[in-house]
Design an enzyme around this catalytic site. Structure first.
Site, PDB file in Angstrom:
ATOM      1  CE  LYS A  20      -4.404  -1.667   1.947  1.00 46.21           C
ATOM      2  NZ  LYS A  20      -5.412  -1.482   2.881  1.00 46.21           N
ATOM      3  CE  LYS A  54      -6.513  -8.346  -1.164  1.00 47.32           C
ATOM      4  NZ  LYS A  54      -6.214  -7.548   0.094  1.00 47.32           N
ATOM      5  CE  LYS A  82     -14.098  -3.871   2.535  1.00 46.03           C
ATOM      6  NZ  LYS A  82     -13.282  -3.577   3.731  1.00 46.03           N
TER       7      LYS A  82
HETATM    8  P1  TYM Z   1     -10.646  -5.950   5.514  1.00 46.18           P
HETATM    9  O1  TYM Z   1     -11.640  -4.998   5.791  1.00 46.18           O
HETATM   10  O2  TYM Z   1      -9.736  -5.337   4.420  1.00 46.18           O
HETATM   11  O3  TYM Z   1     -11.363  -7.181   4.690  1.00 46.18           O
HETATM   12  C1  TYM Z   1     -12.500  -7.687   5.876  1.00 46.18           C
HETATM   13  C2  TYM Z   1     -12.158  -9.390   5.566  1.00 46.18           C
HETATM   14  O4  TYM Z   1     -12.428  -9.796   4.320  1.00 46.18           O
HETATM   15  C3  TYM Z   1     -11.205 -10.463   4.057  1.00 46.18           C
HETATM   16  N1  TYM Z   1     -11.131 -10.534   2.485  1.00 46.18           N
HETATM   17  C4  TYM Z   1     -10.972 -11.397   1.796  1.00 46.18           C
HETATM   18  N2  TYM Z   1     -11.300 -12.895   1.811  1.00 46.18           N
HETATM   19  C5  TYM Z   1     -11.279 -13.340   0.663  1.00 46.18           C
HETATM   20  N3  TYM Z   1     -10.833 -13.061  -0.484  1.00 46.18           N
HETATM   21  C6  TYM Z   1     -10.700 -11.708  -0.907  1.00 46.18           C
HETATM   22  N4  TYM Z   1     -10.278 -11.224  -2.083  1.00 46.18           N
HETATM   23  C7  TYM Z   1     -10.511 -10.924   0.356  1.00 46.18           C
HETATM   24  N5  TYM Z   1     -10.578  -9.588   0.554  1.00 46.18           N
HETATM   25  C8  TYM Z   1     -10.753  -9.297   1.923  1.00 46.18           C
HETATM   26  C9  TYM Z   1     -10.200 -10.122   4.998  1.00 46.18           C
HETATM   27  O5  TYM Z   1      -9.244 -10.998   5.165  1.00 46.18           O
HETATM   28  C10 TYM Z   1     -11.010  -9.964   6.074  1.00 46.18           C
HETATM   29  O6  TYM Z   1     -11.062 -10.953   6.805  1.00 46.18           O
HETATM   30  N6  TYM Z   1      -7.461  -5.088   9.142  1.00 46.18           N
HETATM   31  C11 TYM Z   1      -8.780  -5.861   8.769  1.00 46.18           C
HETATM   32  C12 TYM Z   1      -9.978  -5.556   9.692  1.00 46.18           C
HETATM   33  C13 TYM Z   1      -9.571  -5.875  11.055  1.00 46.18           C
HETATM   34  C14 TYM Z   1      -9.655  -6.886  11.811  1.00 46.18           C
HETATM   35  C15 TYM Z   1      -9.507  -6.592  13.024  1.00 46.18           C
HETATM   36  C16 TYM Z   1      -9.917  -8.333  11.470  1.00 46.18           C
HETATM   37  C17 TYM Z   1      -9.532  -4.741  12.090  1.00 46.18           C
HETATM   38  N7  TYM Z   1      -9.385  -5.289  13.213  1.00 46.18           N
HETATM   39  C18 TYM Z   1      -9.305  -7.466  14.174  1.00 46.18           C
HETATM   40  C19 TYM Z   1      -9.932  -9.352  12.446  1.00 46.18           C
HETATM   41  C20 TYM Z   1      -9.521  -8.834  13.718  1.00 46.18           C
HETATM   42  C21 TYM Z   1      -8.938  -5.236   7.394  1.00 46.18           C
HETATM   43  O7  TYM Z   1      -8.779  -4.375   6.889  1.00 46.18           O
HETATM   44  O8  TYM Z   1     -10.027  -6.019   6.617  1.00 46.18           O
END
Ligand code: TYM
Length: 341
Positions: free
Chosen positions: A114, A201, A204
């Site tokens: 990033k 991947k 978002k």
């Molecule tokens: P975030 O918001 O980017 O994504 C949310 C969840 O979606 C999963 N994910 C995917 N899974 C499969 N294929 C994909 N292409 C894909 N893109 C995203 C991510 O792995 C995630 O599980 N930092 C984290 C959020 C967070 C968090 C936490 C998670 C903040 N605090 C504590 C667990 C525990 C994030 O930005 O996820």
């Protein structure tokens, strides 16, 4: 004793089928496991690590909570809260900052990717300290809630491992305090790929690019168009494969597998008499629409009831505070802070 489950998602864009398959759909299933105590969080503070429009962020935060409810997360079964409503998460992150070597953060793959992408954009793309520190805030989310399991997609595994390292380091210096959490990654669907480019991947930040993602709130026509136009290869064999050239077909089969709950063999059987990728795409589109359409309809009802959303956020934040505040006080005391009487 029940095992605590904690996970979160950023309100930075409407969630896509990758977020749903890799994380949110699994959370809904976990709610009915009597051995688990589940907490799911809208991580708005994490969204601030890149520039946001304040009004849009507020709207997306409410929207994501409504979407939690629309997919079937139930505030009577799980604690649902907005990260910034509970100060223990950000305060906890500061305390953990003071035991986390800077070198650990600079090694994070997501930070490297990033920050490199942002640097390309010149002044507009200033890399903020929050982006570097993001995994420490995530560690605080996990550790201050005495979490055992963290169900996430593949891309978050390294961050959960960092939380483990921080917990171990803290416990070593200040005595047994934090539970050392485990990442829980699904066997199928932990990394859903972009429909327009199955070598990257689904993300978002690319969701606005036509044909890249399926957003959970897309209309059936949009979903169908994105899948019918998804990138495959020039062959016709419909099989799971690790061959990079077949990544597009593999991705579609994986989406189909997770949404139908079938085994790989059953999935391949379903397509044994298909006439080509057109048939595959049509079936995948039907399955995705059957999953997304009821969510879109429920969302439309729930999202308009602002009063009810406010009530759910308040209850969730109270429950979250009751869990994290005692741990926060414990950590402050161990680190030498003078607690107010
Ligand atoms: P975030 O918001 O980017 O994504 C949310 C969840 O979606 C999963 N994910 C995917 N899974 C499969 N294929 C994909 N292409 C894909 N893109 C995203 C991510 O792995 C995630 O599980 N930092 C984290 C959020 C967070 C968090 C936490 C998670 C903040 N605090 C504590 C667990 C525990 C994030 O930005 O996820």
């Amino acid at each position: 004793m029940k095992r605590r489950v904690f996970s979160g998602i950023q309100p930075s864009e409407v969630i896509h089928i990758g977020n749903y398959i890799g994380a949110v759909k699994r959370w809904v299933a976990l709610q009915d496991d009597p051995a688990k105590d589940n907490i799911y969080c809208v991580v708005d503070l994490h969204a601030l690590t890149v520039k946001q429009d304040p009004e849009v962020l507020r709207e997306r935060t409410l929207e994501l909570l409504a979407l939690f409810l629309a997919v079937g997360l139930d505030p009577a079964k799980s604690t649902l809260f907005v990260q910034s409503h509970v100060s223990a998460n950000a305060e906890g992150a500061w305390l953990l900052n003071c035991v986390t070597p800077e070198s650990w953060l600079k090694k994070m793959t997501q930070y490297k990717d990033k920050s490199a992408k942002q640097a390309e954009r010149g002044r507009e793309g200033t890399v903020l300290t929050g982006l570097l520190d993001y995994p420490v805030l995530m560690a605080a989310d996990i550790l201050f809630y005495d979490t055992h399991e963290v169900p996430v997609g593949e891309d978050q595994k390294q961050h959960v491992e960092l939380a483990r390292n921080i917990a171990e380091r803290f416990n070593y210096h200040y005595g047994e305090t934090f539970i050392v959490p485990e990442p829980v990654i699904a066997k199928a669907g932990a990394r859903i790929m972009g429909l327009d480019d199955p070598t990257v991947k689904m993300s978002k930040s690319m969701a606005h690019v036509q044909g890249h993602a399926i957003r959970l709130l897309d209309e059936p026509k949009q979903i169908e168009r994105a899948i019918m136009r998804s990138k495959t290869d020039s062959g016709s064999e419909i099989r799971f494969s690790a061959d990079p050239a077949k990544a597009g077909v593999n991705n579609l089969l994986t989406i189909y597998q997770v949404l139908t709950g079938k085994t790989r063999d059953e999935v391949e059987q379903d397509f044994a008499s298909a006439r080509g990728y057109g048939d595959l795409k049509k079936r995948v589109a039907e399955v995705v629409i059957a999953e997304a359409e009821p969510v879109r309809k429920r969302f439309a009802e729930i999202a308009t009831d602002r009063g009810e959303l406010e009530r759910i956020m308040r209850i969730g934040a109270d429950k979250a505070r009751a869990i994290s505040e005692p741990r926060l006080a414990d950590v402050k005391r161990k680190m030498g802070l003078l607690l107010p009487m």
